[in-house]
Design a protein around this motif. Structure first.
Motif, PDB file in Angstrom:
ATOM      1  N   CYS A   8       0.833  -1.217   0.000  1.00 18.61           N
ATOM      2  CA  CYS A   8       0.000   0.000   0.000  1.00 18.61           C
ATOM      3  C   CYS A   8       0.863   1.260   0.000  1.00 18.61           C
ATOM      4  O   CYS A   8       0.549   2.247  -0.688  1.00 18.61           O
ATOM      5  CB  CYS A   8      -0.930   0.001   1.216  1.00 18.61           C
ATOM      6  SG  CYS A   8      -2.226  -1.256   1.164  1.00 18.61           S
ATOM      7  N   TYR A   9       1.944   1.235   0.753  1.00 16.26           N
ATOM      8  CA  TYR A   9       2.823   2.406   0.803  1.00 16.26           C
ATOM      9  C   TYR A   9       3.518   2.625  -0.542  1.00 16.26           C
ATOM     10  O   TYR A   9       3.617   3.754  -1.034  1.00 16.26           O
ATOM     11  CB  TYR A   9       3.863   2.232   1.908  1.00 16.26           C
ATOM     12  CG  TYR A   9       4.736   3.457   2.098  1.00 16.26           C
ATOM     13  CD1 TYR A   9       4.300   4.529   2.862  1.00 16.26           C
ATOM     14  CD2 TYR A   9       5.990   3.548   1.489  1.00 16.26           C
ATOM     15  CE1 TYR A   9       5.076   5.654   3.030  1.00 16.26           C
ATOM     16  CE2 TYR A   9       6.782   4.671   1.642  1.00 16.26           C
ATOM     17  CZ  TYR A   9       6.322   5.719   2.422  1.00 16.26           C
ATOM     18  OH  TYR A   9       7.106   6.835   2.573  1.00 16.26           O
ATOM     19  N   MET A  10       3.989   1.529  -1.152  1.00 18.02           N
ATOM     20  CA  MET A  10       4.683   1.639  -2.440  1.00 18.02           C
ATOM     21  C   MET A  10       3.760   2.203  -3.522  1.00 18.02           C
ATOM     22  O   MET A  10       4.157   3.042  -4.324  1.00 18.02           O
ATOM     23  CB  MET A  10       5.216   0.273  -2.871  1.00 18.02           C
ATOM     24  CG  MET A  10       6.367  -0.245  -2.028  1.00 18.02           C
ATOM     25  SD  MET A  10       7.867   0.763  -2.222  1.00 18.02           S
ATOM     26  CE  MET A  10       8.258   0.464  -3.937  1.00 18.02           C
ATOM     27  N   ILE A  11       2.509   1.731  -3.502  1.00 19.04           N
ATOM     28  CA  ILE A  11       1.573   2.181  -4.541  1.00 19.04           C
ATOM     29  C   ILE A  11       1.001   3.558  -4.209  1.00 19.04           C
ATOM     30  O   ILE A  11       0.982   4.459  -5.050  1.00 19.04           O
ATOM     31  CB  ILE A  11       0.437   1.154  -4.702  1.00 19.04           C
ATOM     32  CG1 ILE A  11       0.997  -0.164  -5.251  1.00 19.04           C
ATOM     33  CG2 ILE A  11      -0.638   1.697  -5.654  1.00 19.04           C
ATOM     34  CD1 ILE A  11      -0.015  -1.284  -5.311  1.00 19.04           C
ATOM     35  N   GLY A  12       0.514   3.721  -2.967  1.00 22.70           N
ATOM     36  CA  GLY A  12      -0.193   4.952  -2.609  1.00 22.70           C
ATOM     37  C   GLY A  12       0.691   6.149  -2.363  1.00 22.70           C
ATOM     38  O   GLY A  12       0.257   7.285  -2.507  1.00 22.70           O
ATOM     39  N   GLU A  13       1.963   5.921  -1.985  1.00 14.99           N
ATOM     40  CA  GLU A  13       2.836   7.036  -1.647  1.00 14.99           C
ATOM     41  C   GLU A  13       3.985   7.241  -2.632  1.00 14.99           C
ATOM     42  O   GLU A  13       4.513   8.344  -2.742  1.00 14.99           O
ATOM     43  CB  GLU A  13       3.431   6.829  -0.246  1.00 14.99           C
ATOM     44  CG  GLU A  13       2.407   6.837   0.883  1.00 14.99           C
ATOM     45  CD  GLU A  13       1.806   8.209   1.115  1.00 14.99           C
ATOM     46  OE1 GLU A  13       2.411   9.207   0.657  1.00 14.99           O
ATOM     47  OE2 GLU A  13       0.738   8.300   1.743  1.00 14.99           O
ATOM     48  N   ILE A  14       4.365   6.181  -3.360  1.00 15.68           N
ATOM     49  CA  ILE A  14       5.565   6.292  -4.199  1.00 15.68           C
ATOM     50  C   ILE A  14       5.231   6.163  -5.680  1.00 15.68           C
ATOM     51  O   ILE A  14       5.315   7.137  -6.438  1.00 15.68           O
ATOM     52  CB  ILE A  14       6.609   5.233  -3.780  1.00 15.68           C
ATOM     53  CG1 ILE A  14       7.033   5.459  -2.324  1.00 15.68           C
ATOM     54  CG2 ILE A  14       7.828   5.285  -4.710  1.00 15.68           C
ATOM     55  CD1 ILE A  14       7.996   4.436  -1.785  1.00 15.68           C
ATOM     56  N   GLN A  15       4.817   4.958  -6.102  1.00 13.29           N
ATOM     57  CA  GLN A  15       4.675   4.722  -7.534  1.00 13.29           C
ATOM     58  C   GLN A  15       3.591   5.578  -8.162  1.00 13.29           C
ATOM     59  O   GLN A  15       3.802   6.206  -9.195  1.00 13.29           O
ATOM     60  CB  GLN A  15       4.409   3.237  -7.785  1.00 13.29           C
ATOM     61  CG  GLN A  15       5.618   2.363  -7.462  1.00 13.29           C
ATOM     62  CD  GLN A  15       5.345   0.899  -7.680  1.00 13.29           C
ATOM     63  OE1 GLN A  15       4.213   0.455  -7.584  1.00 13.29           O
ATOM     64  NE2 GLN A  15       6.386   0.142  -7.958  1.00 13.29           N
ATOM     65  N   TYR A  16       2.394   5.588  -7.569  1.00 12.37           N
ATOM     66  CA  TYR A  16       1.300   6.415  -8.078  1.00 12.37           C
ATOM     67  C   TYR A  16       1.135   7.682  -7.247  1.00 12.37           C
ATOM     68  O   TYR A  16       0.976   8.772  -7.786  1.00 12.37           O
ATOM     69  CB  TYR A  16      -0.008   5.619  -8.108  1.00 12.37           C
ATOM     70  CG  TYR A  16      -0.038   4.558  -9.169  1.00 12.37           C
ATOM     71  CD1 TYR A  16      -0.343   4.872 -10.489  1.00 12.37           C
ATOM     72  CD2 TYR A  16       0.260   3.242  -8.860  1.00 12.37           C
ATOM     73  CE1 TYR A  16      -0.354   3.898 -11.472  1.00 12.37           C
ATOM     74  CE2 TYR A  16       0.254   2.253  -9.835  1.00 12.37           C
ATOM     75  CZ  TYR A  16      -0.057   2.585 -11.144  1.00 12.37           C
ATOM     76  OH  TYR A  16      -0.074   1.635 -12.113  1.00 12.37           O
ATOM     77  N   GLY A  17       1.172   7.527  -5.945  1.00 13.55           N
ATOM     78  CA  GLY A  17       0.969   8.687  -5.073  1.00 13.55           C
ATOM     79  C   GLY A  17       2.030   9.750  -5.232  1.00 13.55           C
ATOM     80  O   GLY A  17       1.777  10.930  -4.983  1.00 13.55           O
ATOM     81  N   GLY A  18       3.233   9.352  -5.670  1.00 18.38           N
ATOM     82  CA  GLY A  18       4.290  10.338  -5.873  1.00 18.38           C
ATOM     83  C   GLY A  18       3.987  11.322  -6.980  1.00 18.38           C
ATOM     84  O   GLY A  18       4.596  12.391  -7.055  1.00 18.38           O
ATOM     85  N   LYS A  26      -4.462  12.666  -2.761  1.00 23.35           N
ATOM     86  CA  LYS A  26      -3.614  11.609  -2.196  1.00 23.35           C
ATOM     87  C   LYS A  26      -4.396  10.806  -1.147  1.00 23.35           C
ATOM     88  O   LYS A  26      -4.257   9.579  -1.065  1.00 23.35           O
ATOM     89  CB  LYS A  26      -2.354  12.213  -1.577  1.00 23.35           C
ATOM     90  CG  LYS A  26      -1.394  11.162  -1.017  1.00 23.35           C
ATOM     91  CD  LYS A  26      -0.025  11.743  -0.735  1.00 23.35           C
ATOM     92  CE  LYS A  26       0.743  12.040  -2.013  1.00 23.35           C
ATOM     93  NZ  LYS A  26       2.136  12.413  -1.748  1.00 23.35           N
ATOM     94  N   ARG A  27      -5.217  11.477  -0.362  1.00 26.25           N
ATOM     95  CA  ARG A  27      -6.039  10.778   0.625  1.00 26.25           C
ATOM     96  C   ARG A  27      -7.001   9.818  -0.081  1.00 26.25           C
ATOM     97  O   ARG A  27      -7.207   8.682   0.350  1.00 26.25           O
ATOM     98  CB  ARG A  27      -6.821  11.789   1.468  1.00 26.25           C
ATOM     99  CG  ARG A  27      -7.669  11.136   2.555  1.00 26.25           C
ATOM    100  CD  ARG A  27      -8.565  12.152   3.243  1.00 26.25           C
ATOM    101  NE  ARG A  27      -7.817  13.186   3.943  1.00 26.25           N
ATOM    102  CZ  ARG A  27      -8.380  14.167   4.637  1.00 26.25           C
ATOM    103  NH1 ARG A  27      -9.707  14.230   4.710  1.00 26.25           N
ATOM    104  NH2 ARG A  27      -7.641  15.078   5.254  1.00 26.25           N
ATOM    105  N   LEU A  28      -7.601  10.284  -1.171  1.00 28.82           N
ATOM    106  CA  LEU A  28      -8.500   9.432  -1.951  1.00 28.82           C
ATOM    107  C   LEU A  28      -7.746   8.233  -2.522  1.00 28.82           C
ATOM    108  O   LEU A  28      -8.235   7.099  -2.478  1.00 28.82           O
ATOM    109  CB  LEU A  28      -9.127  10.251  -3.087  1.00 28.82           C
ATOM    110  CG  LEU A  28     -10.094   9.512  -4.014  1.00 28.82           C
ATOM    111  CD1 LEU A  28     -11.318   9.033  -3.239  1.00 28.82           C
ATOM    112  CD2 LEU A  28     -10.512  10.406  -5.172  1.00 28.82           C
ATOM    113  N   MET A  29      -6.551   8.482  -3.053  1.00 25.38           N
ATOM    114  CA  MET A  29      -5.722   7.406  -3.598  1.00 25.38           C
ATOM    115  C   MET A  29      -5.444   6.348  -2.531  1.00 25.38           C
ATOM    116  O   MET A  29      -5.607   5.142  -2.764  1.00 25.38           O
ATOM    117  CB  MET A  29      -4.416   8.000  -4.135  1.00 25.38           C
ATOM    118  CG  MET A  29      -3.319   6.984  -4.413  1.00 25.38           C
ATOM    119  SD  MET A  29      -3.623   5.995  -5.875  1.00 25.38           S
ATOM    120  CE  MET A  29      -3.264   7.220  -7.137  1.00 25.38           C
ATOM    121  N   ASN A  30      -5.033   6.765  -1.358  1.00 28.51           N
ATOM    122  CA  ASN A  30      -4.697   5.817  -0.292  1.00 28.51           C
ATOM    123  C   ASN A  30      -5.922   5.048   0.199  1.00 28.51           C
ATOM    124  O   ASN A  30      -5.813   3.899   0.626  1.00 28.51           O
ATOM    125  CB  ASN A  30      -4.035   6.551   0.878  1.00 28.51           C
ATOM    126  CG  ASN A  30      -2.593   6.924   0.573  1.00 28.51           C
ATOM    127  OD1 ASN A  30      -1.866   6.143  -0.024  1.00 28.51           O
ATOM    128  ND2 ASN A  30      -2.170   8.108   0.980  1.00 28.51           N
TER     129      ASN A  30
END
Length: 326
Positions: A8-18, A26-30
């Motif tokens: 979840c961190y890799m996807i929501g904060e780095i790969q896509y969330g970045g 970003k909140r919606l993405m996570n």
């Protein structure tokens, strides 16, 4: 087992969330990431959308066969389906069969495509050639050249924004903050901030585009037909520059006059724009000015009390000229 918190961190904060700049986005993405990536994802009851489950296959070929039968609209649903990803409806973005980009349902009346708007605007290579033959040292021609150059900058900005927006929606380039703002503005019928800085103030995108066409029409007629009998003065980027050019023109026409001693004068006429068939002997006719907080008595040529519930009242054509103060 799988470390779902890491996924979840890799996807929501780095790969896509970045790539997401807005905190709420970003909140919606996570939120989606937490719902879609867990042990529950592999259960038989789970589905991303009705009828859109993770296939239960044992061989690679079986996955490939499954991909072939997935309806094509699933691939496009991020842009065009509201219910599939429970996202708010983006502007109705459509492509013509020649891949030209159209924007509808954003308050433009009559409905106009950006490509047709661009196609109807002045072809500026022809304009350059025409301006060369109009007497480059005449004050009005210098002013017109400056207005055309500013108009060209606005059109270039609009064209590049729409082109980048299409690429961003296709996923070819990153959806930057400026592009996201432009897309949100178009969805709400507002003028993007970058367009406002380069052009003129307008309350809605529909009015902005209407003014764009009207400004272009005035420039086109001036260049390719003849100098207007009556000028839409509020349609210029620099109305003060227009009045200065007119003062210079009158100063040169009167031998012995000095620009420093020439002052502007005005005369409110009884005519409206459509009544004007020829230019004044000296000076210019202008239209497009409004009164606020007062009315105008056309018969007696004087200010009156404003009419009930009427905030603005259009002025008749005004003749603006210059006189030698000395």
């Amino acid at each position: 087992g799988i470390s779902w918190s890491t996924v979840c961190y890799m996807i929501g904060e780095i790969q896509y969330g970045g790539r997401v700049t807005d905190d709420y986005d970003k909140r919606l993405m996570n939120t989606f990431v937490k719902v879609w990536f867990s042990e529950n994802t592999f259960s038989q009851e789970f589905s991303f959308y009705k009828g859109y489950n993770i296939p239960k296959c044992a061989m690679v070929d079986q996955y490939l066969q499954y991909i072939q039968v997935v309806p094509m609209w699933y691939i496009c649903c991020f842009m065009f389906s509201v219910s599939c990803f429970v996202l708010y409806n983006l502007p109705s973005l459509k492509w013509h069969n020649n891949d030209k980009f159209y924007l509808n349902s954003i308050g433009i009346k009559p409905h106009l495509s950006f490509t047709s708007v661009e196609g109807s605007l002045v072809f500026y290579l022809q304009v350059k050639e025409k301006l060369k033959n109009m007497g480059p040292f005449q004050p009005m021609n210098i002013f017109l050249r400056q207005e055309i150059e500013q108009m060209q900058r606005v059109i270039t900005l609009v064209r590049s924004t729409l082109s980048d927006l299409k690429l961003a929606i296709d996923g070819t380039i990153v959806m930057s903050e400026n592009l996201r703002d432009a897309l949100d503005c178009m969805y709400d019928g507002r003028v993007p901030a970058s367009w406002k800085k380069a052009s003129w103030a307008s309350s809605t995108l529909g009015f902005w585009f209407t003014e764009l066409l009207e400004r272009n029409h005035q420039f086109y007629k001036w260049i390719f037909e003849s100098r207007p009998n009556c000028f839409w003065m509020t349609g210029f980027f620099n109305p003060q520059g227009f009045l200065t050019a007119m003062r210079q023109e009158i100063t040169r026409a009167n031998k012995g006059w000095a620009l420093d001693s020439v002052v502007l004068c005005n005369e409110v006429t009884k005519w409206m724009k459509d009544d004007i068939t020829s230019p004044p002997s000296e000076g210019v006719y202008v239209y497009g000015l409004y009164l606020e907080g007062a009315g105008w008595d056309r018969r007696n040529m004087r200010l009156t009390e404003s009419k009930p519930k009427v905030l603005f009242e259009m002025m008749p054509v005004i003749r603006i000229y210059a006189e030698n103060n000395s």
